[in-house]
Design a protein around this motif. Structure first.
Motif, PDB file in Angstrom:
ATOM      1  N   GLY A 411       0.784  -1.227   0.000  1.00  0.00           N
ATOM      2  CA  GLY A 411       0.000   0.000   0.000  1.00  0.00           C
ATOM      3  C   GLY A 411       0.813   1.272   0.000  1.00  0.00           C
ATOM      4  N   ARG A 412       2.136   1.171  -0.016  1.00  0.00           N
ATOM      5  CA  ARG A 412       2.966   2.372   0.099  1.00  0.00           C
ATOM      6  C   ARG A 412       3.611   2.773  -1.221  1.00  0.00           C
ATOM      7  N   GLY A 413       3.959   1.799  -2.030  1.00  0.00           N
ATOM      8  CA  GLY A 413       4.542   2.089  -3.332  1.00  0.00           C
ATOM      9  C   GLY A 413       3.488   2.067  -4.425  1.00  0.00           C
ATOM     10  N   ILE A 414       3.915   2.373  -5.642  1.00  0.00           N
ATOM     11  CA  ILE A 414       3.021   2.394  -6.801  1.00  0.00           C
ATOM     12  C   ILE A 414       3.686   1.647  -7.955  1.00  0.00           C
ATOM     13  N   GLU A 415       2.921   0.742  -8.566  1.00  0.00           N
ATOM     14  CA  GLU A 415       3.349   0.133  -9.821  1.00  0.00           C
ATOM     15  C   GLU A 415       2.772   0.957 -10.969  1.00  0.00           C
ATOM     16  N   ALA A 416       3.621   1.397 -11.870  1.00  0.00           N
ATOM     17  CA  ALA A 416       3.181   2.134 -13.055  1.00  0.00           C
ATOM     18  C   ALA A 416       3.281   1.202 -14.259  1.00  0.00           C
ATOM     19  N   TRP A 417       2.134   0.854 -14.814  1.00  0.00           N
ATOM     20  CA  TRP A 417       2.079   0.028 -16.027  1.00  0.00           C
ATOM     21  C   TRP A 417       1.995   0.985 -17.209  1.00  0.00           C
ATOM     22  N   ILE A 418       3.127   1.140 -17.877  1.00  0.00           N
ATOM     23  CA  ILE A 418       3.262   2.165 -18.911  1.00  0.00           C
ATOM     24  C   ILE A 418       3.232   1.526 -20.295  1.00  0.00           C
ATOM     25  N   THR A 419       2.338   2.027 -21.126  1.00  0.00           N
ATOM     26  CA  THR A 419       2.273   1.615 -22.529  1.00  0.00           C
ATOM     27  C   THR A 419       2.688   2.808 -23.382  1.00  0.00           C
ATOM     28  N   LEU A 420       3.744   2.617 -24.162  1.00  0.00           N
ATOM     29  CA  LEU A 420       4.262   3.653 -25.056  1.00  0.00           C
ATOM     30  C   LEU A 420       4.586   3.045 -26.406  1.00  0.00           C
ATOM     31  N   ASP A 421       4.693   3.913 -27.405  1.00  0.00           N
ATOM     32  CA  ASP A 421       5.177   3.425 -28.691  1.00  0.00           C
ATOM     33  C   ASP A 421       6.634   2.984 -28.523  1.00  0.00           C
ATOM     34  N   GLU A 422       7.040   2.091 -29.387  1.00  0.00           N
ATOM     35  CA  GLU A 422       8.323   1.411 -29.241  1.00  0.00           C
ATOM     36  C   GLU A 422       9.501   2.375 -29.135  1.00  0.00           C
ATOM     37  N   LYS A 423       9.502   3.431 -29.937  1.00  0.00           N
ATOM     38  CA  LYS A 423      10.640   4.346 -29.972  1.00  0.00           C
ATOM     39  C   LYS A 423      10.794   5.095 -28.664  1.00  0.00           C
ATOM     40  N   ARG A 424       9.683   5.623 -28.144  1.00  0.00           N
ATOM     41  CA  ARG A 424       9.757   6.353 -26.879  1.00  0.00           C
ATOM     42  C   ARG A 424      10.090   5.422 -25.710  1.00  0.00           C
ATOM     43  N   MET A 425       9.536   4.201 -25.745  1.00  0.00           N
ATOM     44  CA  MET A 425       9.812   3.273 -24.652  1.00  0.00           C
ATOM     45  C   MET A 425      11.296   2.928 -24.585  1.00  0.00           C
ATOM     46  N   ALA A 426      11.932   2.754 -25.732  1.00  0.00           N
ATOM     47  CA  ALA A 426      13.362   2.442 -25.750  1.00  0.00           C
ATOM     48  C   ALA A 426      14.163   3.569 -25.109  1.00  0.00           C
ATOM     49  N   ILE A 427      13.756   4.809 -25.347  1.00  0.00           N
ATOM     50  CA  ILE A 427      14.446   5.957 -24.737  1.00  0.00           C
ATOM     51  C   ILE A 427      14.177   6.014 -23.238  1.00  0.00           C
ATOM     52  N   LEU A 428      12.912   5.786 -22.855  1.00  0.00           N
ATOM     53  CA  LEU A 428      12.557   5.832 -21.434  1.00  0.00           C
ATOM     54  C   LEU A 428      13.338   4.804 -20.633  1.00  0.00           C
ATOM     55  N   GLU A 429      13.504   3.610 -21.187  1.00  0.00           N
ATOM     56  CA  GLU A 429      14.196   2.535 -20.461  1.00  0.00           C
ATOM     57  C   GLU A 429      15.695   2.785 -20.319  1.00  0.00           C
ATOM     58  N   ARG A 430      16.205   3.821 -20.988  1.00  0.00           N
ATOM     59  CA  ARG A 430      17.626   4.185 -20.845  1.00  0.00           C
ATOM     60  C   ARG A 430      17.803   5.544 -20.167  1.00  0.00           C
ATOM     61  N   ASP A 431      16.709   6.154 -19.738  1.00  0.00           N
ATOM     62  CA  ASP A 431      16.763   7.490 -19.152  1.00  0.00           C
ATOM     63  C   ASP A 431      17.298   7.404 -17.723  1.00  0.00           C
ATOM     64  N   PRO A 432      18.501   7.915 -17.453  1.00  0.00           N
ATOM     65  CA  PRO A 432      19.078   7.777 -16.109  1.00  0.00           C
ATOM     66  C   PRO A 432      18.278   8.508 -15.036  1.00  0.00           C
ATOM     67  N   GLU A 433      17.683   9.651 -15.376  1.00  0.00           N
ATOM     68  CA  GLU A 433      16.886  10.384 -14.386  1.00  0.00           C
ATOM     69  C   GLU A 433      15.644   9.599 -13.994  1.00  0.00           C
ATOM     70  N   PHE A 434      15.015   8.971 -14.987  1.00  0.00           N
ATOM     71  CA  PHE A 434      13.831   8.156 -14.710  1.00  0.00           C
ATOM     72  C   PHE A 434      14.210   6.924 -13.901  1.00  0.00           C
ATOM     73  N   LEU A 435      15.282   6.253 -14.292  1.00  0.00           N
ATOM     74  CA  LEU A 435      15.685   5.005 -13.641  1.00  0.00           C
ATOM     75  C   LEU A 435      16.273   5.233 -12.251  1.00  0.00           C
ATOM     76  N   ALA A 436      16.623   6.477 -11.929  1.00  0.00           N
ATOM     77  CA  ALA A 436      17.096   6.770 -10.580  1.00  0.00           C
ATOM     78  C   ALA A 436      15.996   6.568  -9.546  1.00  0.00           C
ATOM     79  N   PHE A 437      14.732   6.601 -10.004  1.00  0.00           N
ATOM     80  CA  PHE A 437      13.597   6.450  -9.090  1.00  0.00           C
ATOM     81  C   PHE A 437      12.741   5.222  -9.409  1.00  0.00           C
ATOM     82  N   ALA A 438      12.768   4.763 -10.647  1.00  0.00           N
ATOM     83  CA  ALA A 438      11.895   3.675 -11.077  1.00  0.00           C
ATOM     84  C   ALA A 438      12.658   2.362 -11.119  1.00  0.00           C
ATOM     85  N   SER A 439      12.046   1.300 -10.593  1.00  0.00           N
ATOM     86  CA  SER A 439      12.625  -0.043 -10.678  1.00  0.00           C
ATOM     87  C   SER A 439      11.933  -0.789 -11.804  1.00  0.00           C
TER      88      SER A 439
END
Length: 630
Positions: A411-439
Motif C-alpha cells: 500500500g505504500r509504493g506504486i506500480e506504473a504500467w506504462i504503454t508507449l510506442d516502441e521508440k519512446r519506450m526504448a528511450i525511457l528505459e535508458r533514461d538515467p533520471e527516470f531510472l534513478a527512481f523507477a525499478s
C-alpha cells in the motif's frame, strides 16, 4: 522452459435467478455512448495455501463459478449485450468463461516474469477495438501445476469504469467467501439520469473519441515500481519554494512520468509535438447533488493538461501546477454544466475544441488513470488475498500511450504500467533520471517467507504446516507481523527498538511483535519476532490462533512451499546428559535439515548473541530456502 497455457474448457456463465430476464433494459449514459468498446484487464495471482490436489482445485473452481452466477443476479447488465449504442438487454446471453492449465509452477513463471506472457492468462486481448455487441465481461481461471492460481478478468470500458470494477469484484469475492458485508447494491439508473444519453451521437464525436483511444503503432507495455521514498521525493520537489501549492502523491508521480515522456519525445523527434496529458477524473463526488459511489457505468471524464515541449514550463513544479489546474476544473460548476439535457452542449464544445487542436497539429497524447483506490490487492475469493495484481502483457496494434497506476501490496509504493510506442519506450528505459527512481519490472517473489521466533530449534515445511489445523490463522499472523518494523541488529532488545527506519511501514498499535526485514529487497522479507524480550512481546491474541494448540512449536519455523514430506515435530529431549556437539555453521546445519525435510536447526545458544542470529546469517538462511524451493 517455455510456458504454455492450455485451454481445458469454455462455457458461458449466466445469472442463477430466472427473474433477471424480467429486468428492464439498462440505459447507457452519454459517457458510455462516447466511450469505444475495448477491454481493460486485470489478473489476480494467488499462491497455493493447500496441499495441491485435484479435488481442492476443483472445489475452488466450483465455488468461483457458483459465486459468479450469483453475482450476475446483482450485476445482471454484465450478462447482457449492448444494442444500438443505447441500452443493454438480453441478460441471459451470459459471461464467457475459460478454464486453463499452465504447464509450470507459479514460481517458475515468476522467475522469468515476462510481461508479454501475461496475455496468455487473459480471456480477451487488452485495449483492442471490439464490436459494440462484444460481451461486457469475460473471465479466465488459470491453474498452475503447483495449485497456484491466476484469475483474469476483461471488462468492456464501454460500460465499466474503475468504480464499477471495484463494486463488481468486491461483491463477487464477498459472495465467494460467504461474507455478506461487502456485497454492493449497484445503482443502475443514476448515470443515465445525471448524464442522459442521446438518441444519436454525431459521427464526428465518435470518430474523435476513437482517435483519442486508438492510433496505429507498435506499442510496448512495461512495469515500473516506485517506492514510497521516491514518491515522497517527487511531492517535495513539486511544492518546493511554492508555499501555497498543494498536490497529492499520485499527481506528483503522474507529472514526473509525464516529464519523462516529454523528454523521450524530444529525443525521439526532430520537432516535438505539443504534449497533452489526459487524466481520468471520477465525477461521482463532484456532481450536484453527489452521485452514489455505487452507481454503475462510465461516470468519469478526462482532465486535459497541455504544454509546449520546447517551452520553459516542462519542469516538475510547473507540470504539477498545470495538471492541478486541469483537474480543479471539475471541482467547479463546470461539472454541473455536463449534467442534464444541456450537458450534451458542453460535451460538444469540448469535442469541437479538440477537433480544432488536432486539425492544426496532431499532438502527443498521454493518458493516465489511477487504480490505487480500487482495492484490487485485497480481492479475497476465499483463499486469501492476491500476492500480486497484474494488468496486461501487450495491447492491440492500435491504441494510445497509457499509464495505469496501481498500489503495491504493502500500500505504500506504486506500480506504473506504462504503454508507449516502441521508440519512446526504448528511450525511457535508458533514461538515467527516470531510472534513478523507477525499478524496471522487479521480480515478484512468491515464497521464502521465513518466520522465526528466537530460541529456535526446528525447521518445518509449508507442506507440513498446511496439513495442520493451526495453519488457518497463520496468514493473519503474517499480516500482523508485517505492521511492526524495526532495524535489525545483533542486540535485538536495544537496536531493534531504538533505531527506526522511516522508509519502512509504520508500527501499528494493534500488537507489539517485532519484525525485522533481513533482505534489501522488500519483497523478500524474513521475519524475526521475539517472545522473550519484555520490550517486544508477541501479542497472544494474534499468535494463539496458530501456536496455542501446539506449545512445542513455539520455536522457529522456516516455511517453504515445496513438496518435502510431512514432518511431525517431536518434543525436545528431556535428557540431562550433555549433547554431542561439533563445530558447524548455522548454514551448514540448515542445509542438512532441509535435505531430510526437517529436524533440529540449533542445538545450542550463544548467550553473547542474546539468542539472535547475525543479519548476514539470517539472510544466507533465507537464500538457502529460496535455492531449496526453486
Amino acid at each position: 522452459m517455455k510456458m504454455e497455457v492450455h485451454i481445458v474448457s469454455r462455457e458461458v456463465i449466466k445469472p442463477s435467478s430466472p427473474e433477471v430476464q424480467l429486468k428492464k433494459p439498462y440505459k447507457l449514459s452519454l459517457f458510455d455512448q462516447l466511450t469505444p468498446t475495448t477491454y481493460s484487464t486485470v489478473i489476480f495471482f494467488y499462491r497455493m495455501h493447500d496441499v495441491n490436489s485435484d479435488d481442492i482445485t476443483r472445489a475452488k473452481i466450483d465455488r468461483y463459478k457458483k459465486s459468479l452466477s450469483e453475482t450476475l443476479n446483482i450485476f445482471y447488465h454484465l450478462s447482457g449485450r449492448v444494442k444500438g449504442n443505447l441500452f443493454i438487454d438480453s441478460f441471459n446471453e451470459g459471461v464467457p468463461y475459460i478454464e486453463a492449465q499452465v504447464n509450470c509452477r507459479l514460481s517458475d513463471f515468476l522467475k522469468h516474469n515476462e510481461i508479454e506472457s501475461l496475455n496468455r492468462f487473459l480471456p480477451r486481448q487488452p485495449f483492442t477495438k471490439e464490436a459494440m455487441e462484444a460481451p461486457p465481461l469475460a473471465l479466465q481461471f488459470n491453474v498452475f501445476t503447483c495449485g497456484g492460481l491466476a484469475i483474469a478478468g476483461a471488462a468492456s470500458h464501454k460500460i465499466v469504469d474503475g468504480a464499477t470494477s471495484k463494486a463488481l469484484f468486491s461483491t463477487w469475492a464477498s459472495i465467494s467467501r460467504g461474507d455478506g458485508d461487502d456485497i454492493k447494491q449497484p445503482d443502475f439508473e443514476q448515470a443515465s439520469l445525471f448524464f442522459p444519453p442521446r438518441d444519436s451521437i454525431p459521427q464526428s464525436h465518435l470518430s474523435l473519441m476513437e482517435t483519442l483511444w486508438f492510433t496505429e503503432g507498435n506499442y510496448i507495455t512495461r512495469r515500473f515500481v516506485f517506492n514510497a521514498k521516491a514518491i515522497a521525493t517527487f511531492k517535495a520537489m513539486a511544492i518546493a519554494g511554492k508555499p501555497g501549492v498543494k498536490t497529492s502523491r499520485i499527481q506528483a508521480l503522474t507529472c514526473f512520468i509525464w516529464k519523462s515522456f516529454i523528454a523521450a519525445s524530444r529525443a525521439a523527434l526532430d520537432s516535438p509535438k505539443p504534449s497533452i496529458l489526459v487524466e481520468a477524473v471520477d465525477l461521482r463526488s463532484r456532481t450536484k447533488p453527489p452521485m452514489s459511489y455505487d452507481s454503475t457505468g462510465n461516470a468519469f471524464w478526462w482532465a486535459t493538461a497541455f504544454v509546449n515541449p520546447m517551452g520553459t514550463k516542462t519542469q516538475l513544479p510547473e507540470l504539477v501546477e498545470t495538471l492541478n489546474a486541469a483537474t480543479a476544473l471539475y471541482e467547479t460548476d463546470y461539472t454541473q454544466t455536463l449534467q442534464g439535457e444541456d450537458g450534451f452542449e458542453t460535451m460538444s464544445e469540448y469535442c469541437n475544441q479538440l477537433e480544432e487542436l488536432f486539425s492544426l497539429e496532431k499532438p502527443d497524447i498521454f493518458a493516465f488513470t489511477c487504480w490505487s483506490y480500487l482495492g484490487f490487492t485485497e480481492t479475497n475469493f476465499g483463499w486469501g488475498e492476491p500476492f500480486w495484481v497484474a494488468l496486461m502483457g501487450k495491447v492491440g496494434p492500435a491504441f494510445r500511450n497509457l499509464t495505469v497506476l496501481i498500489e503495491t501490496r504493502d500500500g505504500r509504493g506504486i506500480e506504473a504500467w506504462i504503454t508507449l510506442d516502441e521508440k519512446r519506450m526504448a528511450i525511457l528505459e535508458r533514461d538515467p533520471e527516470f531510472l534513478a527512481f523507477a525499478s524496471p519490472n522487479p521480480r515478484i517473489v512468491l515464497a521464502g517467507i521465513a518466520v522465526t521466533i528466537l530460541s529456535s530449534t526446528r525447521i518445518l515445511t509449508w507442506d507440513s504446516l498446511s496439513k495442520c489445523q493451526e495453519f488457518i490463522g497463520f496468514q493473519s499472523l503474517l499480516y500482523e507481523l508485517e505492521l511492526h518494523v524495526y532495524r535489525p541488529g545483533i542486540s535485538a532488545k536495544s537496536a531493534a527498538i531504538d533505531q527506526k527506519d522511516e522508509s519502512l511501514p509504520k508500527a501499528s498499535s494493534r500488537a507489539s511483535s517485532l519484525r525485522i526485514p533481513l533482505s534489501k529487497n522488500p519483497t523478500n522479507p524474513i521475519f524475526f519476532c521475539s517472545k522473550s524480550y519484555p520490550t517486544a512481546p508477541l501479542n497472544p491474541a494474534i499468535v494463539n490462533p496458530f501456536f496455542s494448540a501446539q506449545p512445542s512449536l513455539q520455536k522457529t519455523y522456516l516455511l517453504q512451499p515445496n513438496n518435502l514430506p510431512k514432518i511431525i515435530p517431536q518434543p525436545r529431549s528431556k535428557s540431562t546428559s550433555a549433547p554431542s556437539l561439533h563445530k558447524s555453521s548455522v548454514i551448514e546445519r540448515a542445509r542438512g535439515v532441509m535435505a531430510v525435510g526437517g529436524g533440529e536447526l540449533r542445538q545450542w545458544v550463544d548467550k553473547r548473541m542474546k539468542d539472535s542470529y547475525p543479519v548476514e546469517v539470517a539472510e544466507r538462511m533465507l537464500l538457502l530456502g529460496f535455492e531449496t524451493w526453486t
